[in-house]
Design a protein around this motif. Structure first.
Motif, PDB file in Angstrom:
ATOM      1  N   HIS A   1      20.113 -30.687  33.662  1.00  0.00           N
ATOM      2  CA  HIS A   1      20.911 -31.844  34.055  1.00  0.00           C
ATOM      3  C   HIS A   1      22.186 -31.395  34.762  1.00  0.00           C
ATOM      4  O   HIS A   1      22.368 -31.649  35.943  1.00  0.00           O
ATOM      5  CB  HIS A   1      21.232 -32.697  32.803  1.00  0.00           C
ATOM      6  CG  HIS A   1      22.043 -33.920  33.100  1.00  0.00           C
ATOM      7  ND1 HIS A   1      23.004 -34.395  32.232  1.00  0.00           N
ATOM      8  CD2 HIS A   1      22.040 -34.751  34.169  1.00  0.00           C
ATOM      9  CE1 HIS A   1      23.547 -35.486  32.751  1.00  0.00           C
ATOM     10  NE2 HIS A   1      22.986 -35.727  33.925  1.00  0.00           N
ATOM     11  N   MET A   2      23.059 -30.681  34.057  1.00  0.00           N
ATOM     12  CA  MET A   2      24.315 -30.237  34.678  1.00  0.00           C
ATOM     13  C   MET A   2      24.669 -28.802  34.270  1.00  0.00           C
ATOM     14  O   MET A   2      25.834 -28.461  34.143  1.00  0.00           O
ATOM     15  CB  MET A   2      25.462 -31.179  34.315  1.00  0.00           C
ATOM     16  CG  MET A   2      25.371 -32.546  34.973  1.00  0.00           C
ATOM     17  SD  MET A   2      26.894 -33.444  34.755  1.00  0.00           S
ATOM     18  CE  MET A   2      26.435 -35.025  35.454  1.00  0.00           C
ATOM     19  N   ASN A   3      23.637 -28.021  34.004  1.00  0.00           N
ATOM     20  CA  ASN A   3      23.820 -26.582  33.828  1.00  0.00           C
ATOM     21  C   ASN A   3      24.505 -26.142  32.525  1.00  0.00           C
ATOM     22  O   ASN A   3      24.882 -24.990  32.377  1.00  0.00           O
ATOM     23  CB  ASN A   3      24.612 -26.019  35.029  1.00  0.00           C
ATOM     24  CG  ASN A   3      24.281 -24.570  35.277  1.00  0.00           C
ATOM     25  OD1 ASN A   3      23.109 -24.199  35.286  1.00  0.00           O
ATOM     26  ND2 ASN A   3      25.301 -23.741  35.455  1.00  0.00           N
ATOM     27  N   THR A   4      24.664 -27.050  31.588  1.00  0.00           N
ATOM     28  CA  THR A   4      25.324 -26.666  30.331  1.00  0.00           C
ATOM     29  C   THR A   4      24.544 -25.546  29.628  1.00  0.00           C
ATOM     30  O   THR A   4      23.317 -25.477  29.724  1.00  0.00           O
ATOM     31  CB  THR A   4      25.432 -27.909  29.417  1.00  0.00           C
ATOM     32  OG1 THR A   4      26.283 -28.814  30.068  1.00  0.00           O
ATOM     33  CG2 THR A   4      25.995 -27.571  28.048  1.00  0.00           C
TER      34      THR A   4
ATOM     35  N   CYS B   1      20.952 -26.002  31.127  1.00  0.00           N
ATOM     36  CA  CYS B   1      20.368 -27.347  31.144  1.00  0.00           C
ATOM     37  C   CYS B   1      20.101 -27.776  32.582  1.00  0.00           C
ATOM     38  O   CYS B   1      20.920 -27.550  33.482  1.00  0.00           O
ATOM     39  CB  CYS B   1      21.324 -28.325  30.467  1.00  0.00           C
ATOM     40  SG  CYS B   1      20.684 -30.002  30.433  1.00  0.00           S
TER      41      CYS B   1
ATOM     42  N   CYS C   1      20.617 -30.638  24.311  1.00  0.00           N
ATOM     43  CA  CYS C   1      21.750 -30.106  25.075  1.00  0.00           C
ATOM     44  C   CYS C   1      23.057 -30.609  24.447  1.00  0.00           C
ATOM     45  O   CYS C   1      23.172 -31.793  24.116  1.00  0.00           O
ATOM     46  CB  CYS C   1      21.634 -30.561  26.526  1.00  0.00           C
ATOM     47  SG  CYS C   1      23.050 -30.055  27.523  1.00  0.00           S
TER      48      CYS C   1
ATOM     49  N   MET D   1      25.822 -31.239  25.789  1.00  0.00           N
ATOM     50  CA  MET D   1      26.694 -32.007  26.692  1.00  0.00           C
ATOM     51  C   MET D   1      26.391 -33.511  26.682  1.00  0.00           C
ATOM     52  O   MET D   1      27.231 -34.328  26.325  1.00  0.00           O
ATOM     53  CB  MET D   1      26.558 -31.427  28.111  1.00  0.00           C
ATOM     54  CG  MET D   1      27.595 -31.930  29.066  1.00  0.00           C
ATOM     55  SD  MET D   1      29.217 -31.273  28.626  1.00  0.00           S
ATOM     56  CE  MET D   1      30.219 -32.058  29.868  1.00  0.00           C
ATOM     57  N   HIS D   2      25.157 -33.892  27.069  1.00  0.00           N
ATOM     58  CA  HIS D   2      24.808 -35.321  27.104  1.00  0.00           C
ATOM     59  C   HIS D   2      23.590 -35.601  26.228  1.00  0.00           C
ATOM     60  O   HIS D   2      22.970 -36.659  26.356  1.00  0.00           O
ATOM     61  CB  HIS D   2      24.525 -35.784  28.530  1.00  0.00           C
ATOM     62  CG  HIS D   2      25.591 -35.418  29.519  1.00  0.00           C
ATOM     63  ND1 HIS D   2      25.444 -34.359  30.412  1.00  0.00           N
ATOM     64  CD2 HIS D   2      26.833 -35.921  29.734  1.00  0.00           C
ATOM     65  CE1 HIS D   2      26.546 -34.247  31.153  1.00  0.00           C
ATOM     66  NE2 HIS D   2      27.414 -35.181  30.752  1.00  0.00           N
ATOM     67  N   ALA D   3      23.234 -34.606  25.397  1.00  0.00           N
ATOM     68  CA  ALA D   3      22.177 -34.754  24.381  1.00  0.00           C
ATOM     69  C   ALA D   3      20.780 -35.023  24.932  1.00  0.00           C
ATOM     70  O   ALA D   3      19.968 -35.656  24.270  1.00  0.00           O
ATOM     71  CB  ALA D   3      22.579 -35.805  23.349  1.00  0.00           C
ATOM     72  N   TRP D   4      20.492 -34.584  26.157  1.00  0.00           N
ATOM     73  CA  TRP D   4      19.089 -34.649  26.600  1.00  0.00           C
ATOM     74  C   TRP D   4      18.295 -33.717  25.694  1.00  0.00           C
ATOM     75  O   TRP D   4      18.789 -32.681  25.246  1.00  0.00           O
ATOM     76  CB  TRP D   4      18.950 -34.150  28.042  1.00  0.00           C
ATOM     77  CG  TRP D   4      19.470 -35.091  29.092  1.00  0.00           C
ATOM     78  CD1 TRP D   4      20.408 -36.063  28.951  1.00  0.00           C
ATOM     79  CD2 TRP D   4      19.078 -35.107  30.476  1.00  0.00           C
ATOM     80  NE1 TRP D   4      20.645 -36.694  30.144  1.00  0.00           N
ATOM     81  CE2 TRP D   4      19.833 -36.121  31.104  1.00  0.00           C
ATOM     82  CE3 TRP D   4      18.178 -34.370  31.252  1.00  0.00           C
ATOM     83  CZ2 TRP D   4      19.708 -36.412  32.467  1.00  0.00           C
ATOM     84  CZ3 TRP D   4      18.058 -34.656  32.608  1.00  0.00           C
ATOM     85  CH2 TRP D   4      18.814 -35.679  33.205  1.00  0.00           C
TER      86      TRP D   4
HETATM   87  S1  FES Z   1      24.212 -31.076  30.949  1.00  0.00           S
HETATM   88 FE1  FES Z   1      22.637 -31.057  29.526  1.00  0.00          FE
HETATM   89  S2  FES Z   1      22.330 -33.113  29.081  1.00  0.00           S
HETATM   90 FE2  FES Z   1      23.821 -33.147  30.603  1.00  0.00          FE
END
Ligand code: FES
Ligand SMILES: [Fe+2]
Length: 371
Positions: A90-93, A88, A107, A109-112
Motif C-alpha cells: 500500500h504505502m511501503n510500511t 507493504c 500492516c 500503518m492502515h491495518a491491511w
Molecule cells: S502502508 Fe500498509 S496498510 Fe497502508
C-alpha cells in the motif's frame, strides 16, 4: 543457433550427431566460451534456494531477512514458514513491525491484511476485493529443522509451486542428520565461491591436492552441474596431516552445484564418505555469505556412541572451519576476468559459460506486485 535437450545453446555445433554437452564443450574453442561469460548477468542473484535459518530461530512474529539482498520478512505458522516482501504494497510500511493474526499479516500503518499467499484479505474502511495487488510471497522448504526460501514469487491462483530442492543422487534429506550451520563471510562474489570446485589448478597450489586423473565437468541439467576429482593429499596443514594419518592420502570429491548457489559434496577417503552442503547468499556484487552444513548419514549416526559422536562432530566442525577459512583467504581478491581465461582454465571457463547461459536461462526478473 542449435539447442540441445537441456536448452543449452551452442553456436556452430552440429547437434545432429548427438554429441554430449561434455564433448561439445571440449571441442568449443576457449575463445568462444569466454566470450559468452556475462559478468552483468552473473551479478544478479540466481533463481535458487537460499538459507533463512533454523525453523526454531524464525518466530511466529515477522522477522526481517535479506537472503539475496532484497528485504523480506518470514514468520512461522502451524503449516511451516511464510516468506514475504518486507514492505507493504500500500504505502511501503515496514511489515517487520506488523503482527500476524489468524495466519494473516497485518500492516501497522492502515491495518491491511495479507494471507500466507500474499492475497489482500482486509482493508479497513474499504473493499479488499478491489485490491489488485499482492504482497510478493516466496515458496519455502524445510529440511532437518532448517528453512530455505526460493527466489521466485508465488503467482495468483497458484498453490506454492514445488520447486525441486537440491538432493544427492543416492541419499535423501531424511537419510541425514544435519549439523548446525557454520557461517562464513567472504569478500568474493557469490559465483566465485561455487566456481572454485571447478578451478582445477587451485586444488594443487592452494589445498595441496595433486590430481591423480583428469577431472571432468558434467552438465547434468540447466540447474545442476557436477565434477569428480581424484587426488593425493600432500597438504602440510595440521588438519590435512590429521586427515591423512587417519584415512590415508588418496581422496575423491564428488562436487555438485545446484542453481549456482548450492553445493552438495561427498568426499571419499579410504572407503568412508563425508557429506556436506553449502548455501551461498550474495550480499552485494562483491561479497557473500556462506553457510555450511555437515551431514551425517543416519545409518552411521545411530551406530555412534554419543560422547564419541560429539567429539567427532566437534573435530569435524573445526576441520571444516579451518579448511574454508583458508579457502576464503585464498580467493579474497580473486575476480573473474573472462578475457584472461586460457586453455589451462578450460573447466572453470566451461562452468562460468554454463552459469551465464544454461543456468541463467531459468533466471528471470523478479515478478512483484502482480495479482
Ligand atoms: S502502508 Fe500498509 S496498510 Fe497502508
Ligand atoms: Fe578451494
Amino acid at each position: 543457433m542449435a539447442e540441445n535437450k537441456l536448452g543449452y545453446k551452442n553456436m556452430e555445433i552440429d547437434l545432429e550427431n548427438n554429441m554430449s554437452i561434455d564433448k561439445i564443450e571440449n571441442v568449443e574453442p576457449i575463445e568462444n566460451l569466454k566470450r559468452k561469460i556475462n559478468i552483468g548477468k552473473l551479478n544478479a542473484p540466481p533463481k535458487a534456494w537460499y538459507y533463512l535459518g533454523t525453523v526454531k530461530s524464525i518466530k511466529t512474529t515477522p522477522t526481517p531477512f535479506s537472503p539475496w539482498g532484497k528485504p523480506l520478512i518470514a514468520y512461522r505458522n502451524k503449516e511451516g514458514i511464510v516468506a514475504q516482501y518486507r514492505h507493504c504494497i500500500h504505502m511501503n510500511t515496514d511489515l517487520a513491525k506488523g503482527s500476524v493474526v489468524n495466519g494473516n499479516i497485518t500492516c501497522p500503518m492502515h491495518a491491511w491484511k495479507f494471507d500466507k499467499n500474499g492475497k489482500c484479505t482486509d482493508i479497513p474502511g474499504g473493499n479488499h476485493n478491489e485490491c489488485t495487488l499482492r504482497l510478493p510471497t516466496f515458496p519455502t522448504h524445510i529440511v532437518g529443522g532448517h528453512a530455505f526460501v526460493y527466489k521466485q514469487t508465488i503467482k495468483r491462483g497458484e498453490t506454492p509451486p514445488t520447486m525441486p530442492f537440491p538432493a544427492f543422487e543416492d541419499l535423501g534429506w531424511d537419510d541425514f542428520e544435519i549439523g548446525k550451520g557454520i557461517d562464513f563471510l567472504s569478500d568474493s562474489p557469490w559465483y566465485l565461491i561455487t566456481a572454485n570446485g571447478f578451478d582445477i589448478c587451485h586444488f594443487e597450489f592452494v589445498h595441496g591436492r595433486v590430481p591423480l586423473i583428469k577431472s571432468k565437468i558434467n552438465f547434468n541439467s540447466n540447474n545442476h552441474c557436477s565434477i569428480n576429482h581424484n587426488y593425493k593429499n600432500i597438504s602440510q596443514t595440521w588438519f590435512d596431516r590429521l586427515v591423512r594419518y587417519v584415512y590415508g592420502e588418496k581422496m575423491s570429491l564428488n562436487y555438485n552445484v545446484f542453481n549456482g548457489n548450492m553445493i552438495l559434496s561427498r568426499t571419499g577417503m579410504n572407503g568412508k564418505s563425508n557429506y556436506m552442503c553449502a548455501n551461498v547468499q550474495p550480499l552485494d556484487s562483491e561479497r557473500s555469505k556462506i553457510t555450511i552444513f555437515p551431514l551425517t548419514p543416519k545409518t552411521i549416526a545411530i551406530k555412534q556412541i554419543p560422547i564419541l559422536k560429539h567429539i567427532g562432530n566437534f573435530i569435524r566442525r573445526i576441520i571444516i572451519r579451518q579448511f574454508f577459512l583458508a579457502e576464503l583467504r585464498s580467493i579474497k581478491s580473486v575476480r573473474l576476468l573472462p578475457e584472461n581465461l586460457m586453455e589451462s582454465d578450460r573447466v572453470v571457463t566451461q562452468y562460468f559459460h554454463w552459469l551465464s547461459t544454461a543456468m541463467h536461462k531459468s533466471t528471470t526478473k523478479e515478478e512483484t506486485h502482480e495479482k
